[in-house]
Design a protein around this motif. Sequence first.
Motif, mmCIF file in Angstrom:
data_model
loop_
_atom_site.group_PDB
_atom_site.id
_atom_site.type_symbol
_atom_site.label_atom_id
_atom_site.label_comp_id
_atom_site.label_asym_id
_atom_site.label_seq_id
_atom_site.Cartn_x
_atom_site.Cartn_y
_atom_site.Cartn_z
ATOM 1 N N GLY A 64 -3.040 -2.773 3.162
ATOM 2 C CA GLY A 64 -1.592 -2.721 3.214
ATOM 3 C C GLY A 64 -1.083 -1.303 3.345
ATOM 4 O O GLY A 64 -1.795 -0.394 3.799
ATOM 5 N N SER A 65 0.156 -1.077 2.926
ATOM 6 C CA SER A 65 0.762 0.247 2.984
ATOM 7 C C SER A 65 0.171 1.151 1.914
ATOM 8 O O SER A 65 -0.495 0.687 0.974
ATOM 9 N N GLN A 66 0.411 2.450 2.046
ATOM 10 C CA GLN A 66 -0.066 3.400 1.038
ATOM 11 C C GLN A 66 0.575 3.115 -0.315
ATOM 12 O O GLN A 66 -0.077 3.247 -1.357
ATOM 13 N N GLU A 67 1.849 2.702 -0.285
ATOM 14 C CA GLU A 67 2.551 2.413 -1.532
ATOM 15 C C GLU A 67 1.934 1.205 -2.238
ATOM 16 O O GLU A 67 1.729 1.216 -3.455
ATOM 17 N N ALA A 68 1.603 0.161 -1.444
ATOM 18 C CA ALA A 68 0.997 -1.039 -2.032
ATOM 19 C C ALA A 68 -0.390 -0.727 -2.598
ATOM 20 O O ALA A 68 -0.762 -1.198 -3.678
ATOM 21 N N THR A 69 -1.148 0.090 -1.866
ATOM 22 C CA THR A 69 -2.483 0.472 -2.333
ATOM 23 C C THR A 69 -2.387 1.288 -3.613
ATOM 24 O O THR A 69 -3.159 1.072 -4.558
ATOM 25 N N ALA A 70 -1.439 2.219 -3.655
ATOM 26 C CA ALA A 70 -1.260 3.051 -4.849
ATOM 27 C C ALA A 70 -0.876 2.202 -6.053
ATOM 28 O O ALA A 70 -1.331 2.460 -7.179
ATOM 29 N N GLU A 71 -0.065 1.174 -5.829
ATOM 30 C CA GLU A 71 0.340 0.295 -6.926
ATOM 31 C C GLU A 71 -0.854 -0.477 -7.490
ATOM 32 O O GLU A 71 -1.012 -0.601 -8.705
ATOM 33 N N ILE A 72 -1.717 -0.971 -6.595
ATOM 34 C CA ILE A 72 -2.897 -1.701 -7.053
ATOM 35 C C ILE A 72 -3.856 -0.755 -7.762
ATOM 36 O O ILE A 72 -4.449 -1.103 -8.793
ATOM 37 N N ASP A 73 -4.025 0.459 -7.210
ATOM 38 C CA ASP A 73 -4.879 1.452 -7.870
ATOM 39 C C ASP A 73 -4.400 1.704 -9.302
ATOM 40 O O ASP A 73 -5.208 1.814 -10.231
#
Length: 300
Positions: free
Chosen positions: A166-175
């Motif tokens: 997904g987007s960088q924001e979505a990845t950062a949220e999951i991280d």
Amino acid sequence: MSVEHGGGAGRGSSLILEALRARIADGTYALGSHLPTQRALAEEFEVSRDTVQKALRELKSEGWVDSRQGSGSWVVDELPIHSLIQPPTAPRLRAALGPFVARAFTQPVVRLDVFTLTSESLDAHIRLQAERIRLQQIHPERIELRMLLPADTVDLPYPRVNKPTGSQEATAEIDQRLQDRLRDITHRHTISLRSALRDLATEGLVSSADVAVRRIPLAPPFKLYLMRDVEGLLGPYKVVERSILLDDETEIEALDVLGLGSTMTRHVNDEGDPNSTGSVFMESWQAWFDSWWSILQAKS
């Protein structure tokens, strides 16, 4: 033994998880052996099979067990936890945490210094030794445990999403959710082992049990266990690709580290030869630990 009443299915699965970890740690479920069926566990703990399945998925994601549809779940063969009623005493180059902790608890004064990512594995072994004390199999007089754990402010390189889609924001949220989960595990097991040791003092089974934790601004690439002035274990974390189950049942393919499957080397202090590799190891790593401990203690 009902664990769902009054606590909900989430609390129920957590209690089953703790019980299964303890049984693996004390050898009730031996390496490579099958766990009871989901139906049997559901009946024993008086919970639904969904609750049992959630606990087993978490146990698998932590690296304790493996499973296959139609074959049930079994303890992984390489898990370095086994029955410690008669801990080995012969020096070995490769070593596991369980026998090390068992040897420490045969001393009149248990002195352990630990630097690790989480306190999960140590918690299981500490609780096992606490039960051995209650059974009067061992008789330490007092216990001193110092732990260095990564600070909550440290941006850990693991666990992380393995293949972002997904987007960088979505990845950062999951991280962030993955790291929050790791910190929750650390906090839970730190409280658990602290309670296990302090209960021994409260019950009069040891004269004192001091547990101190300092938060270090480092992400551990290795784990270090020191039995002060006696022996030590050092081992790198094993980097793996695995699925992690979040609280909302979301399954994430992540890059993570597993302490359970990593290899540690054992180093014994040879007092007769201060230049031996074991003596040098103990002196250098104890100095490293003590220096960080002093710095962090001064800041607290």
